[in-house]
Write a protein that holds these residues in place. Structure first.
Motif, PDB file in Angstrom:
ATOM      1  N   ARG A 140       2.447  26.670  -0.286  1.00 60.32           N
ATOM      2  CA  ARG A 140       0.761  26.422  -0.633  1.00 60.32           C
ATOM      3  C   ARG A 140       0.845  24.938  -1.024  1.00 60.32           C
ATOM      4  O   ARG A 140       1.772  24.187  -1.732  1.00 60.32           O
ATOM      5  CB  ARG A 140       0.441  27.238  -1.815  1.00 60.32           C
ATOM      6  N   LEU A 141      -0.195  24.320  -0.078  1.00 68.11           N
ATOM      7  CA  LEU A 141      -0.242  22.740  -0.573  1.00 68.11           C
ATOM      8  C   LEU A 141      -1.616  22.473  -0.903  1.00 68.11           C
ATOM      9  O   LEU A 141      -2.583  22.993  -0.305  1.00 68.11           O
ATOM     10  CB  LEU A 141       0.133  21.899   1.010  1.00 68.11           C
ATOM     11  N   GLU A 142      -1.718  21.295  -1.675  1.00 70.26           N
ATOM     12  CA  GLU A 142      -2.961  20.804  -2.215  1.00 70.26           C
ATOM     13  C   GLU A 142      -2.905  19.141  -2.231  1.00 70.26           C
ATOM     14  O   GLU A 142      -1.875  18.771  -2.493  1.00 70.26           O
ATOM     15  CB  GLU A 142      -3.623  21.340  -3.457  1.00 70.26           C
ATOM     16  N   HIS A 143      -4.027  18.510  -2.004  1.00 68.32           N
ATOM     17  CA  HIS A 143      -4.315  16.942  -1.948  1.00 68.32           C
ATOM     18  C   HIS A 143      -5.222  16.608  -3.102  1.00 68.32           C
ATOM     19  O   HIS A 143      -6.119  17.357  -3.150  1.00 68.32           O
ATOM     20  CB  HIS A 143      -4.514  16.613  -0.767  1.00 68.32           C
ATOM     21  N   PHE A 144      -4.792  15.641  -3.697  1.00 63.17           N
ATOM     22  CA  PHE A 144      -5.462  15.103  -4.895  1.00 63.17           C
ATOM     23  C   PHE A 144      -5.704  13.414  -4.413  1.00 63.17           C
ATOM     24  O   PHE A 144      -4.675  12.932  -4.485  1.00 63.17           O
ATOM     25  CB  PHE A 144      -5.107  15.321  -6.190  1.00 63.17           C
ATOM     26  N   ALA A 145      -6.953  13.064  -4.668  1.00 60.77           N
ATOM     27  CA  ALA A 145      -7.121  11.620  -4.275  1.00 60.77           C
ATOM     28  C   ALA A 145      -7.075  10.976  -5.723  1.00 60.77           C
ATOM     29  O   ALA A 145      -7.896  11.470  -6.529  1.00 60.77           O
ATOM     30  CB  ALA A 145      -8.564  11.265  -3.668  1.00 60.77           C
TER      31      ALA A 145
ATOM     32  N   LYS B 296       0.834  -1.265   0.037  1.00 64.67           N
ATOM     33  CA  LYS B 296       0.226   0.130  -0.095  1.00 64.67           C
ATOM     34  C   LYS B 296       0.804   1.288  -0.063  1.00 64.67           C
ATOM     35  O   LYS B 296       1.615   1.114   0.593  1.00 64.67           O
ATOM     36  CB  LYS B 296      -1.069   0.117   1.370  1.00 64.67           C
ATOM     37  N   VAL B 297       0.581   2.473  -0.717  1.00 68.06           N
ATOM     38  CA  VAL B 297       1.174   3.517  -0.671  1.00 68.06           C
ATOM     39  C   VAL B 297       0.012   4.363  -0.317  1.00 68.06           C
ATOM     40  O   VAL B 297      -1.034   4.661  -0.964  1.00 68.06           O
ATOM     41  CB  VAL B 297       1.733   3.968  -2.213  1.00 68.06           C
ATOM     42  N   ASP B 298       0.373   5.397   0.679  1.00 69.07           N
ATOM     43  CA  ASP B 298      -0.765   6.313   1.192  1.00 69.07           C
ATOM     44  C   ASP B 298      -0.743   7.493   0.187  1.00 69.07           C
ATOM     45  O   ASP B 298      -1.557   7.813  -0.126  1.00 69.07           O
ATOM     46  CB  ASP B 298      -0.425   6.715   2.723  1.00 69.07           C
ATOM     47  N   HIS B 299       0.444   8.036  -0.063  1.00 66.32           N
ATOM     48  CA  HIS B 299       0.584   9.186  -0.804  1.00 66.32           C
ATOM     49  C   HIS B 299       1.918   9.338  -1.327  1.00 66.32           C
ATOM     50  O   HIS B 299       3.042   8.913  -0.792  1.00 66.32           O
ATOM     51  CB  HIS B 299       0.072  10.590   0.089  1.00 66.32           C
ATOM     52  N   VAL B 300       2.080  10.209  -2.352  1.00 74.39           N
ATOM     53  CA  VAL B 300       3.318  10.734  -2.849  1.00 74.39           C
ATOM     54  C   VAL B 300       3.353  12.142  -2.631  1.00 74.39           C
ATOM     55  O   VAL B 300       2.335  12.781  -2.907  1.00 74.39           O
ATOM     56  CB  VAL B 300       3.813  10.228  -4.261  1.00 74.39           C
ATOM     57  N   GLY B 301       4.876  12.992  -2.699  1.00 75.82           N
ATOM     58  CA  GLY B 301       4.678  14.376  -2.674  1.00 75.82           C
ATOM     59  C   GLY B 301       5.309  14.654  -3.863  1.00 75.82           C
ATOM     60  O   GLY B 301       6.362  14.296  -4.277  1.00 75.82           O
ATOM     61  N   ILE B 302       4.904  15.580  -4.753  1.00 70.42           N
ATOM     62  CA  ILE B 302       5.552  16.214  -5.770  1.00 70.42           C
ATOM     63  C   ILE B 302       5.386  17.612  -5.798  1.00 70.42           C
ATOM     64  O   ILE B 302       4.291  18.240  -5.936  1.00 70.42           O
ATOM     65  CB  ILE B 302       4.486  15.619  -7.158  1.00 70.42           C
ATOM     66  N   ALA B 303       6.603  18.443  -5.522  1.00 63.82           N
ATOM     67  CA  ALA B 303       6.632  19.600  -5.498  1.00 63.82           C
ATOM     68  C   ALA B 303       6.530  20.239  -6.890  1.00 63.82           C
ATOM     69  O   ALA B 303       7.131  19.623  -7.780  1.00 63.82           O
ATOM     70  CB  ALA B 303       7.910  20.062  -5.041  1.00 63.82           C
ATOM     71  N   VAL B 304       5.913  21.362  -7.209  1.00 65.39           N
ATOM     72  CA  VAL B 304       5.568  21.981  -8.361  1.00 65.39           C
ATOM     73  C   VAL B 304       5.833  23.528  -8.350  1.00 65.39           C
ATOM     74  O   VAL B 304       5.646  24.359  -7.533  1.00 65.39           O
ATOM     75  CB  VAL B 304       4.124  21.914  -8.701  1.00 65.39           C
ATOM     76  N   PRO B 305       6.389  24.236  -9.661  1.00 65.19           N
ATOM     77  CA  PRO B 305       6.298  25.533  -9.533  1.00 65.19           C
ATOM     78  C   PRO B 305       5.225  26.404  -9.837  1.00 65.19           C
ATOM     79  O   PRO B 305       5.337  27.380  -9.201  1.00 65.19           O
ATOM     80  CB  PRO B 305       7.372  25.672 -10.743  1.00 65.19           C
ATOM     81  N   ASP B 306       4.164  25.959 -10.076  1.00 62.73           N
ATOM     82  CA  ASP B 306       2.951  26.603 -10.418  1.00 62.73           C
ATOM     83  C   ASP B 306       1.753  25.790 -10.129  1.00 62.73           C
ATOM     84  O   ASP B 306       1.580  24.836 -10.703  1.00 62.73           O
ATOM     85  CB  ASP B 306       2.925  26.889 -11.734  1.00 62.73           C
ATOM     86  N   MET B 307       1.132  26.033  -9.077  1.00 59.83           N
ATOM     87  CA  MET B 307      -0.054  25.438  -8.473  1.00 59.83           C
ATOM     88  C   MET B 307      -1.193  25.408  -9.608  1.00 59.83           C
ATOM     89  O   MET B 307      -1.993  24.441  -9.659  1.00 59.83           O
ATOM     90  CB  MET B 307      -0.620  25.935  -7.220  1.00 59.83           C
ATOM     91  N   GLY B 308      -1.490  26.312 -10.096  1.00 58.35           N
ATOM     92  CA  GLY B 308      -2.591  26.434 -11.175  1.00 58.35           C
ATOM     93  C   GLY B 308      -2.256  25.239 -12.277  1.00 58.35           C
ATOM     94  O   GLY B 308      -3.273  24.515 -12.554  1.00 58.35           O
ATOM     95  N   GLU B 309      -1.082  25.100 -12.741  1.00 57.56           N
ATOM     96  CA  GLU B 309      -0.752  24.213 -13.794  1.00 57.56           C
ATOM     97  C   GLU B 309      -0.861  22.935 -13.130  1.00 57.56           C
ATOM     98  O   GLU B 309      -1.304  21.776 -13.568  1.00 57.56           O
ATOM     99  CB  GLU B 309       0.510  24.485 -14.483  1.00 57.56           C
ATOM    100  N   ALA B 310      -0.249  22.630 -11.927  1.00 57.47           N
ATOM    101  CA  ALA B 310      -0.648  21.536 -11.392  1.00 57.47           C
ATOM    102  C   ALA B 310      -1.998  20.847 -10.976  1.00 57.47           C
ATOM    103  O   ALA B 310      -2.260  19.593 -11.364  1.00 57.47           O
ATOM    104  CB  ALA B 310       0.113  21.538 -10.031  1.00 57.47           C
ATOM    105  N   ALA B 311      -2.865  21.800 -10.773  1.00 54.44           N
ATOM    106  CA  ALA B 311      -4.306  21.623 -10.603  1.00 54.44           C
ATOM    107  C   ALA B 311      -4.891  21.043 -11.744  1.00 54.44           C
ATOM    108  O   ALA B 311      -5.613  20.107 -11.552  1.00 54.44           O
ATOM    109  CB  ALA B 311      -5.017  22.600  -9.879  1.00 54.44           C
ATOM    110  N   ARG B 312      -4.458  22.100 -12.800  1.00 52.39           N
ATOM    111  CA  ARG B 312      -5.158  21.496 -13.935  1.00 52.39           C
ATOM    112  C   ARG B 312      -4.739  20.260 -14.478  1.00 52.39           C
ATOM    113  O   ARG B 312      -5.364  19.231 -14.958  1.00 52.39           O
ATOM    114  CB  ARG B 312      -4.891  22.450 -15.090  1.00 52.39           C
TER     115      ARG B 312
END
Length: 88
Positions: free
Chosen positions: A46-51, A8-24
């Motif tokens: 700024r941190l966001e989580h996606f399932a 099982k993997v609970d989550h991975v963390g991926i740092a991004v330079p632009d949250m808007g592009e990452a959200a898209r």
């Protein structure tokens, strides 16, 4: 040492330079469900989580305007010096 497969993997963390592009990418293109997110003014992160089915993606970025403040947590170092990429 026993060799057991990862089950099982609970989550991975991926740092991004632009949250808007990452959200898209994570929401619109890949179909992840937005769980939560927010700003930490003290660290400049700024941190966001996606399932996704079976795991989550944690997406931090140093979008906030506190570049000279120390940054704590998984991203570490100073917020403005962090390169994009896999964190954990």
């Amino acid at each position: 040492m026993s060799k057991r497969p990862i089950s099982k993997v609970d989550h991975v963390g991926i740092a991004v330079p632009d949250m808007g592009e990452a959200a898209r990418l994570f929401h619109d293109a890949l179909g992840g469900q937005f769980l939560d997110g927010g700003d930490n003014d003290g660290t400049g992160i700024r941190l966001e989580h996606f399932a996704f089915p079976g795991f989550k993606v944690e997406v931090p970025t140093a979008d906030l305007d506190v570049a000279d403040e120390p940054c704590v947590g998984d991203v570490g170092g100073r917020a403005h010096q962090q390169a994009a990429g896999l964190r954990h």
